[in-house]
Design a protein around this motif. Structure first.
Motif, PDB file in Angstrom:
ATOM      1  N   SER A 304       0.795  -1.231   0.000  1.00 28.18           N
ATOM      2  CA  SER A 304       0.000   0.000   0.000  1.00 28.18           C
ATOM      3  C   SER A 304       0.831   1.288   0.000  1.00 28.18           C
ATOM      4  O   SER A 304       0.264   2.384   0.028  1.00 28.18           O
ATOM      5  N   TRP A 305       2.165   1.190  -0.021  1.00 25.52           N
ATOM      6  CA  TRP A 305       3.000   2.384   0.141  1.00 25.52           C
ATOM      7  C   TRP A 305       2.634   3.512  -0.819  1.00 25.52           C
ATOM      8  O   TRP A 305       2.330   4.628  -0.417  1.00 25.52           O
ATOM      9  N   GLU A 306       2.649   3.230  -2.107  1.00 21.18           N
ATOM     10  CA  GLU A 306       2.429   4.319  -3.065  1.00 21.18           C
ATOM     11  C   GLU A 306       0.973   4.764  -3.117  1.00 21.18           C
ATOM     12  O   GLU A 306       0.669   5.834  -3.637  1.00 21.18           O
ATOM     13  N   VAL A 334       0.924  -3.994   4.544  1.00 21.94           N
ATOM     14  CA  VAL A 334       0.799  -2.606   4.990  1.00 21.94           C
ATOM     15  C   VAL A 334       2.215  -2.077   5.200  1.00 21.94           C
ATOM     16  O   VAL A 334       2.980  -2.617   6.002  1.00 21.94           O
ATOM     17  N   ASP A 335       2.541  -1.035   4.496  1.00 22.11           N
ATOM     18  CA  ASP A 335       3.898  -0.478   4.549  1.00 22.11           C
ATOM     19  C   ASP A 335       3.997   0.509   5.716  1.00 22.11           C
ATOM     20  O   ASP A 335       3.203   0.471   6.676  1.00 22.11           O
ATOM     21  N   ASP A 336       4.939   1.398   5.646  1.00 25.20           N
ATOM     22  CA  ASP A 336       5.233   2.389   6.684  1.00 25.20           C
ATOM     23  C   ASP A 336       3.967   3.156   7.090  1.00 25.20           C
ATOM     24  O   ASP A 336       3.068   3.351   6.277  1.00 25.20           O
ATOM     25  N   GLY A 337       3.924   3.606   8.360  1.00 23.41           N
ATOM     26  CA  GLY A 337       2.856   4.506   8.780  1.00 23.41           C
ATOM     27  C   GLY A 337       1.819   3.874   9.688  1.00 23.41           C
ATOM     28  O   GLY A 337       0.892   4.553  10.137  1.00 23.41           O
ATOM     29  N   ILE A 411      19.570  11.344   9.166  1.00 22.58           N
ATOM     30  CA  ILE A 411      19.284  11.128   7.742  1.00 22.58           C
ATOM     31  C   ILE A 411      17.858  10.606   7.679  1.00 22.58           C
ATOM     32  O   ILE A 411      17.491   9.711   8.444  1.00 22.58           O
ATOM     33  N   ARG A 412      17.053  11.151   6.801  1.00 23.11           N
ATOM     34  CA  ARG A 412      15.599  10.938   6.753  1.00 23.11           C
ATOM     35  C   ARG A 412      14.996  11.127   8.161  1.00 23.11           C
ATOM     36  O   ARG A 412      14.142  10.379   8.586  1.00 23.11           O
ATOM     37  N   ASN A 413      15.531  12.099   8.877  1.00 24.06           N
ATOM     38  CA  ASN A 413      15.058  12.464  10.215  1.00 24.06           C
ATOM     39  C   ASN A 413      15.184  11.331  11.216  1.00 24.06           C
ATOM     40  O   ASN A 413      14.408  11.243  12.159  1.00 24.06           O
ATOM     41  N   LEU A 444       7.006 -10.186   6.001  1.00 21.91           N
ATOM     42  CA  LEU A 444       7.658  -9.096   6.711  1.00 21.91           C
ATOM     43  C   LEU A 444       8.540  -8.338   5.734  1.00 21.91           C
ATOM     44  O   LEU A 444       9.380  -8.931   5.063  1.00 21.91           O
ATOM     45  N   LYS A 445       8.334  -7.024   5.661  1.00 22.94           N
ATOM     46  CA  LYS A 445       9.242  -6.212   4.847  1.00 22.94           C
ATOM     47  C   LYS A 445      10.143  -5.459   5.816  1.00 22.94           C
ATOM     48  O   LYS A 445       9.675  -4.590   6.554  1.00 22.94           O
ATOM     49  N   TRP A 446      11.426  -5.803   5.824  1.00 20.12           N
ATOM     50  CA  TRP A 446      12.397  -5.209   6.765  1.00 20.12           C
ATOM     51  C   TRP A 446      13.173  -4.144   5.998  1.00 20.12           C
ATOM     52  O   TRP A 446      13.952  -4.454   5.115  1.00 20.12           O
ATOM     53  N   ASP A 447      12.964  -2.902   6.399  1.00 20.05           N
ATOM     54  CA  ASP A 447      13.549  -1.762   5.689  1.00 20.05           C
ATOM     55  C   ASP A 447      14.727  -1.182   6.478  1.00 20.05           C
ATOM     56  O   ASP A 447      14.927  -1.494   7.668  1.00 20.05           O
ATOM     57  N   PHE A 448      15.472  -0.315   5.845  1.00 18.82           N
ATOM     58  CA  PHE A 448      16.654   0.317   6.470  1.00 18.82           C
ATOM     59  C   PHE A 448      16.939   1.561   5.650  1.00 18.82           C
ATOM     60  O   PHE A 448      17.405   1.451   4.525  1.00 18.82           O
ATOM     61  N   ASN A 449      16.632   2.736   6.226  1.00 23.61           N
ATOM     62  CA  ASN A 449      16.620   3.935   5.390  1.00 23.61           C
ATOM     63  C   ASN A 449      17.709   4.948   5.682  1.00 23.61           C
ATOM     64  O   ASN A 449      17.542   6.131   5.376  1.00 23.61           O
ATOM     65  N   ARG A 450      18.790   4.507   6.287  1.00 27.25           N
ATOM     66  CA  ARG A 450      19.889   5.453   6.430  1.00 27.25           C
ATOM     67  C   ARG A 450      21.193   4.684   6.656  1.00 27.25           C
ATOM     68  O   ARG A 450      21.224   3.661   7.329  1.00 27.25           O
ATOM     69  N   ALA A 492      13.923  -8.163   2.132  1.00 34.03           N
ATOM     70  CA  ALA A 492      14.974  -7.253   2.587  1.00 34.03           C
ATOM     71  C   ALA A 492      14.957  -6.003   1.707  1.00 34.03           C
ATOM     72  O   ALA A 492      14.973  -6.100   0.484  1.00 34.03           O
ATOM     73  N   CYS A 493      14.931  -4.857   2.380  1.00 32.80           N
ATOM     74  CA  CYS A 493      14.820  -3.586   1.665  1.00 32.80           C
ATOM     75  C   CYS A 493      15.697  -2.582   2.394  1.00 32.80           C
ATOM     76  O   CYS A 493      15.824  -2.637   3.611  1.00 32.80           O
ATOM     77  N   ALA A 494      16.327  -1.681   1.673  1.00 30.39           N
ATOM     78  CA  ALA A 494      17.043  -0.590   2.337  1.00 30.39           C
ATOM     79  C   ALA A 494      16.855   0.641   1.461  1.00 30.39           C
ATOM     80  O   ALA A 494      17.662   0.900   0.563  1.00 30.39           O
ATOM     81  N   GLY A 495      15.722   1.320   1.652  1.00 34.93           N
ATOM     82  CA  GLY A 495      15.409   2.470   0.807  1.00 34.93           C
ATOM     83  C   GLY A 495      15.526   2.061  -0.651  1.00 34.93           C
ATOM     84  O   GLY A 495      16.108   2.766  -1.461  1.00 34.93           O
ATOM     85  N   GLY A 496      15.001   0.884  -0.971  1.00 38.35           N
ATOM     86  CA  GLY A 496      15.236   0.266  -2.279  1.00 38.35           C
ATOM     87  C   GLY A 496      16.306  -0.803  -2.113  1.00 38.35           C
ATOM     88  O   GLY A 496      16.276  -1.580  -1.164  1.00 38.35           O
TER      89      GLY A 496
END
Ligand code: DGJ
Length: 696
Positions: A304-306, A334-337, A411-413, A444-450, A492-496
């Motif tokens: 649902s992210w986009e 369900v993504d971030d938020g 980074i990304r707050n 599970l979508k495991w993200d890492f954004n910085r 596995a995801c890291a800002g893409g």
């Protein structure tokens, strides 16, 4: 051969599916050399890389095809290992001690009597693959502390008498896996990451071949390490290209106290006689083996992210889920938020409690509603990060990477948790494990954004291998989660695609390669990705047009066929899709379910490329009875078909020339498909195709 004989000899050959790799310890015993690396039988003849001629103004080690060289062995050409003693002395010089192994594995031990450093140089060639896994264990048997200044995992020697052609992948956020090449006459080439994560900028992957034979023998290297890394290639005057692969230590040397050991990450080497495409297939086979029993068909998912970004709530998610279920989607993510304090990217990370304002009837009731639609449920997390505006940070400000007395770089707050600390690892593990236990989660979508910026701990504990500790705990947590929740698919995801390496390929089920889902940009991203990674790792969504990053329009069919090249997902706001679009989408999803086994297990041939008029991926089923071709029109849509034009021909590979292949009413011989190619005719409205050929 019995173990005693094995131990007595000084030359050893490892054998894979069709590749052999022979190494030897020369008479002087100061290092291990490559004899030959290539198809079965390649070692039977004079070594293509060996050299024992003059080396004026150099040392013999600088010219030798050394497998793992210290700075004493390769003082000028570049060592794999640099070690410093307490008084600043360098030049570790060791001697051969012993070897153990068999046709599939080898361990050769060297020891340095001066420093007490012992190195076990290890090899493994997993059965059924053409990959050699190489790594080193370092132990300080001496009485004083040693400092590890450079710790490569392996050096790979490749004969490139006419100059080396190096293929590599560069990128940036939303533009990952850009396949490029450079011709190396003399000198060096380096790619790497100092970010504590493989990163968006380069992929820990390299391919090397001789310039005179670009479609011939090709050697590849990749690193199984989820932290900072470096791959360098140097071509010497004698035509040998030596590739160094290993961890990068951007924050300075590591300590190796007396009695301590350090195991370096696996550097993998691959060989194919068939150019870059053949090399891709070697990596695919290897990664399929890494996936083992988990190499089942991945679910068709909706994310649902986009569609809703941070404005997640039960009502809008259920509206999306209902449509997704009708389309044939299997997992709703369900993504971030979804958690408290997360109306945007300024807060919330660390406080992993579903936001009651967004799920007024309770989160579990929401999950049950999604499941009642016949969908599995998936959730996004980013457990290694923390928002300064969170309860977690208020309670544990000392848990983040920081340098005492200096500001922390957001980074990304957000800040980064120091996962190497046991209490942080425990928090991260129990947070994710708890979510999986409490809620009915299958994905599970495991993200890492910085990336990591501060190389230190608030308490200032002296020199610590921060990268090593972070990566070790990350890998352990992934392994434990997979062990305890075997039915949860982990993305596995890291800002893409900033966290795609062989170690993650062994611990996660699928990668999110890029946030860019714009059709033509995505085509280039996936084309690069598939050179280094198998299709089961390629998560891809159909999103709305025009895309966020790449506004060039393409049909819904194009976007579906593109996402079907790996693991199909939908990321569009399907609430706004017309009835016609939904009918078309349902038909594509149904077709994907028919072919996905072949996409997961088939032999891949990459045809043409995103910057060429012909661009397709061919997947041939393991029994060679079915051939799936996904093809895309890469040119302009206006004008197409107005001028006299013949169809684009897609030369298919690996088919039996004498066999017949059927597509509907049309019949082709294997010879025709190979020599002339499968025809596809593009029109302004027909810009992609999925063609399934059955062997007659
Ligand atoms: C970056 C990921 O790549 C996106 O897919 C999305 O999950 C966002 N993070 C969420 O913050």
């Amino acid at each position: 051969m019995n173990p005693n004989e094995w131990a007595r000899q000084r030359s050893w050959t490892l054998r894979g599916a069709s590749t052999e790799y022979t190494v030897a310890v020369p008479e002087h015993g100061r290092w291990l050399e490559l004899v030959a690396w290539g198809p079965y039988g390649v070692s039977d003849g004079p070594s293509p890389v060996g050299y024992d001629g003059p080396t004026p103004f150099l040392t013999s080690g600088d010219a030798a095809p050394i497998e793992y060289g210290t700075d004493a062995a390769r003082p000028f050409a570049g060592p794999d290992l640099v070690v410093e003693t307490a008084n600043g002395g360098r030049r570790v010089s060791w001697g051969y001690r012993e070897a153990t192994g068999d046709e599939r594995s080898l361990a050769v031990t060297f020891a340095d009597p001066v420093t007490g450093l012992r190195a076990v140089v290890r090899y493994e060639m997993p059965a059924g693959t053409d990959v050699v896994r190489r790594w080193v264990e370092l132990t300080n048997d001496g009485e004083t502390e040693l400092r590890l200044v450079r710790i490569g995992s392996a050096g790979f020697c490749v004969p490139t008498p006419h100059g080396a052609r190096l293929s590599y992948q560069w990128g940036q956020w939303a533009q990952e896996f850009q396949l490029d090449q450079v011709d190396l006459g003399h000198g060096g080439f380096t790619v790497g990451s100092a970010q504590g994560v493989p990163g968006h900028l380069y992929v820990p992957w390299l391919a090397v071949r001789d310039q005179a034979e670009p479609d011939g023998p090709t050697w590849g290297m990749a690193l199984a390490w989820t932290g900072s890394w470096e791959i360098t290639a140097d071509r010497d005057t004698g035509g040998l290209t030596r590739v160094r692969v290993g961890r990068h230590l951007p924050d300075g040397p590591l300590d190796l106290p007396p009695g301590a050991s350090l195991e370096l990450p696996v550097a993998a080497g691959a060989y194919s006689p068939d150019g870059l495409g053949g090399l891709a297939r070697v990596w695919h086979d290897y990664q399929r083996q890494l996936a083992g029993e988990r190499l089942g068909p991945r679910p068709v998912l909706y994310n649902s992210w986009e569609a809703t970004y941070f404005s997640v709530d039960a009502e809008n998610q259920l509206a999306l889920a209902r449509i997704a279920a009708d389309l044939g989607v299997e997992t709703f993510v369900v993504d971030d938020g979804w958690f408290v304090g997360r109306p945007d990217d300024h807060g919330g990370l660390g406080d992993w409690t579903p936001d009651p304002a967004k799920f007024p009837a309770g989160f579990d009731s929401f999950v049950a509603d999604v499941r009642a639609l016949g969908l599995n449920f998936g959730l996004w997390v980013e457990p290694e990060c923390v928002s300064p505006r969170s309860r977690l940070y208020a309670e544990h400000p000392d848990w983040v990477y920081a340098i005492e007395g200096r500001p922390i770089t957001p980074i990304r707050n957000q800040y980064l948790l120091d996962l190497g600390r046991p209490e942080v690892a425990e928090f991260v593990h129990s947070t994710v494990d708890g979510l999986l236990r409490r809620h009915d989660i299958s994905y599970l979508k495991w993200d890492f954004n910085r990336p990591r910026t501060e190389p230190g701990r608030m308490a200032g504990t002296g020199r610590v291998d921060l990268d090593g500790a972070h990566v070790a705990n990350l890998h352990r947590i992934y392994e434990e989660l997979r062990r305890d929740h075997p039915h949860v698919v982990i993305e596995a995801c890291a800002g893409g695609g900033a966290r795609t390496d062989l170690a993650m390929a062994a611990r996660s089920d699928v990668f999110w390669p890029s946030d860019n889902t714009g059709p033509l940009d995505r085509l280039a991203i996936q084309y690069g990705f598939l050179h280094a990674n198998a299709p089961h790792l390629l998560s891809s969504w159909v999103t709305d047009s025009p895309g966020l990053f790449d506004p060039r329009p393409r049909s819904l069919a194009f976007r579906f066929v593109l996402a079907m090249a790996g693991v199909l997902g939908i990321g569009a706001d399907i609430r706004h899709w017309s009835a016609e679009q939904r009918t078309e989408a349902a038909a594509w999803i149904a077709r994907y379910k028919e072919i996905r086994e072949i996409v997961m297990h088939g032999t891949v041939h990459l045809i043409g490329g995103p910057d060429q008029p012909r661009c397709a991926v061919q997947y041939t089923s393991p029994d060679a009875a079915t051939v799936v071709v996904l093809a895309w029109h890469t040119g302009r849509l206006d004008g197409t078909g107005l001028l006299p034009s013949r169809p684009v021909r897609l030369p298919l590979r690996g088919l039996d020339p004498a066999a017949g292949y059927r597509h509907g009413e049309q019949h082709y011989s294997g010879a025709h498909l190979g020599a002339v190619g499968l025809p596809v005719q593009w029109t302004p409205t027909h810009d992609a195709d999925l063609i399934v050929l059955h062997r007659a």
